[in-house]
Design an enzyme around this catalytic site. Structure first.
Site, PDB file in Angstrom:
ATOM      1  CD  GLN A   1       0.090   1.527   2.959  1.00  0.00           C
ATOM      2  OE1 GLN A   1      -0.659   2.460   2.706  1.00  0.00           O
ATOM      3  NE2 GLN A   1       1.246   1.694   3.566  1.00  0.00           N
ATOM      4  CB  SER A   2       4.463   1.829  -0.615  1.00  0.00           C
ATOM      5  OG  SER A   2       5.335   2.930  -0.735  1.00  0.00           O
ATOM      6  CG  ASN A   3       0.537   6.646   0.706  1.00  0.00           C
ATOM      7  OD1 ASN A   3      -0.475   6.385   0.075  1.00  0.00           O
ATOM      8  ND2 ASN A   3       0.557   6.658   2.036  1.00  0.00           N
TER       9      ASN A   3
END
Length: 326
Positions: free
Chosen positions: A74-76
């Protein structure tokens, strides 16, 4: 040698009053402001854009044609690295923890839309993730590419420079600023703010991404300021981690609901939700007091909400049925 940044974002970002949220927290109507770094423009916005301007600028100066970085599914940061690559015509490889199909994050959808390639590292710690990234870079070089490895979260001394600018924006608008509250993940955002505003002015809310976040912040901030940065003197709350980085805690649920229903402000369950939960706890224990100018730094991350099953379920439960028949 420090290379100039490449323009990627839209700055300065808005600084908005939040009087209804302030009242709900027990602050005065003019005490609380929200720095909208979710509105940095590129790729859905977020704080990582300020860092990427510097790290990608250095990569371009060194002749890179491919960006490689690491993160969780889910890394922004991974999402915005993919967006930066698309804008600049660079290939992007994202080295992610886990395996294909195990996550359906909103950020993953955008990674694919921006054209990034994904390399899954399995269930590894940060050392294992870094090792996989090094292998990816070696394979790319063997194939004739010129990869640049962007650090985890975009954080380091170079990436932290982006938040020197943010600190200057805050000081210009709010010269009487007492506390800036920010989610503390990989450390670069807080480091830049500490260098710009002073360690006494920045309150970091740990999200559980690092074992020793204070050490990382001090390491990244120290070269950017003439003042001494001592890890033990940093203002860091570690009471919002709960069971871990990806978990949705009760205080964060409450924070998500509170921001949405007082200011129409959506937060995410990993970073900004924890930041507001930490601010709420700080007001409750007197760390942040009424009458003091306070800023909540909105670092973005909304796409991650839509891939977090607990958060989506909780949010949907809030939609009450309306009986048309009366």
């Amino acid at each position: 040698m420090t290379h100039p940044p490449v323009p990627l974002g839209t700055f300065p970002t808005p600084l908005e009053p939040a009087p209804r949220l302030a009242a709900a927290l027990g602050l005065g109507p003019d005490d609380l402001w929200v720095k909208r770094d979710d509105l940095t423009g590129l790729g859905g916005g977020g704080n990582k854009i300020r860092k990427l301007e510097w790290t990608v600028g250095a990569a371009l100066a060194e002749g890179a044609d491919t960006l490689v970085t690491t993160g969780a599914p889910q890394s922004n940061h991974a999402r915005l690295t993919a967006a930066a690559g698309a804008r600049l015509g660079l290939a992007v490889v994202l080295v992610l923890r886990g395996s294909p199909g195990a996550s359906h994050s909103g950020n993953l959808a955008l990674d694919g839309l921006f054209g990034a390639r994904l390399a899954w590292a399995g269930q590894v710690d940060q050392v294992g993730l870094d090792a996989t990234a090094a292998e990816v870079c070696a394979r790319l070089r063997a194939g004739g590419a010129r990869p640049a490895l962007i650090p985890f979260g975009g954080s380091g001394v170079l990436g932290a420079r982006g938040y020197l600018r943010c600190g200057a924006e805050l000081r210009e608008r709010l010269p009487d600023l007492r506390t800036t509250v920010v989610a503390l993940g990989s450390g670069g955002t807080m480091a830049g703010l500490v260098a710009a505003l002073g360690s006494e002015t920045v309150l970091g809310v740990d999200v559980g991404a690092l074992a020793d976040p204070a050490a990382a912040v001090a390491e990244f901030a120290a070269p950017l300021t003439a003042k001494e940065v001592v890890p033990e003197r940093l203002r860091i709350r570690r009471d919002q981690v709960g069971a871990g980085y990806a978990t949705l805690t009760g205080p964060v649920r409450d924070a998500l609901r509170l921001a949405a229903r007082t200011e129409g402000l959506p937060l995410d369950p990993v970073y900004t939700g924890r930041a507001l939960a930490g601010l709420r706890a700080a007001v409750a224990d007197g760390t942040v007091r009424p009458g003091e100018r306070t800023v909540l730094l909105h670092t973005g991350g909304l796409p991650g909400l839509f891939g977090h099953p607990d958060a989506v379920g909780f949010a949907e439960e809030g939609a009450r049925a309306f009986d048309v028949a009366g």
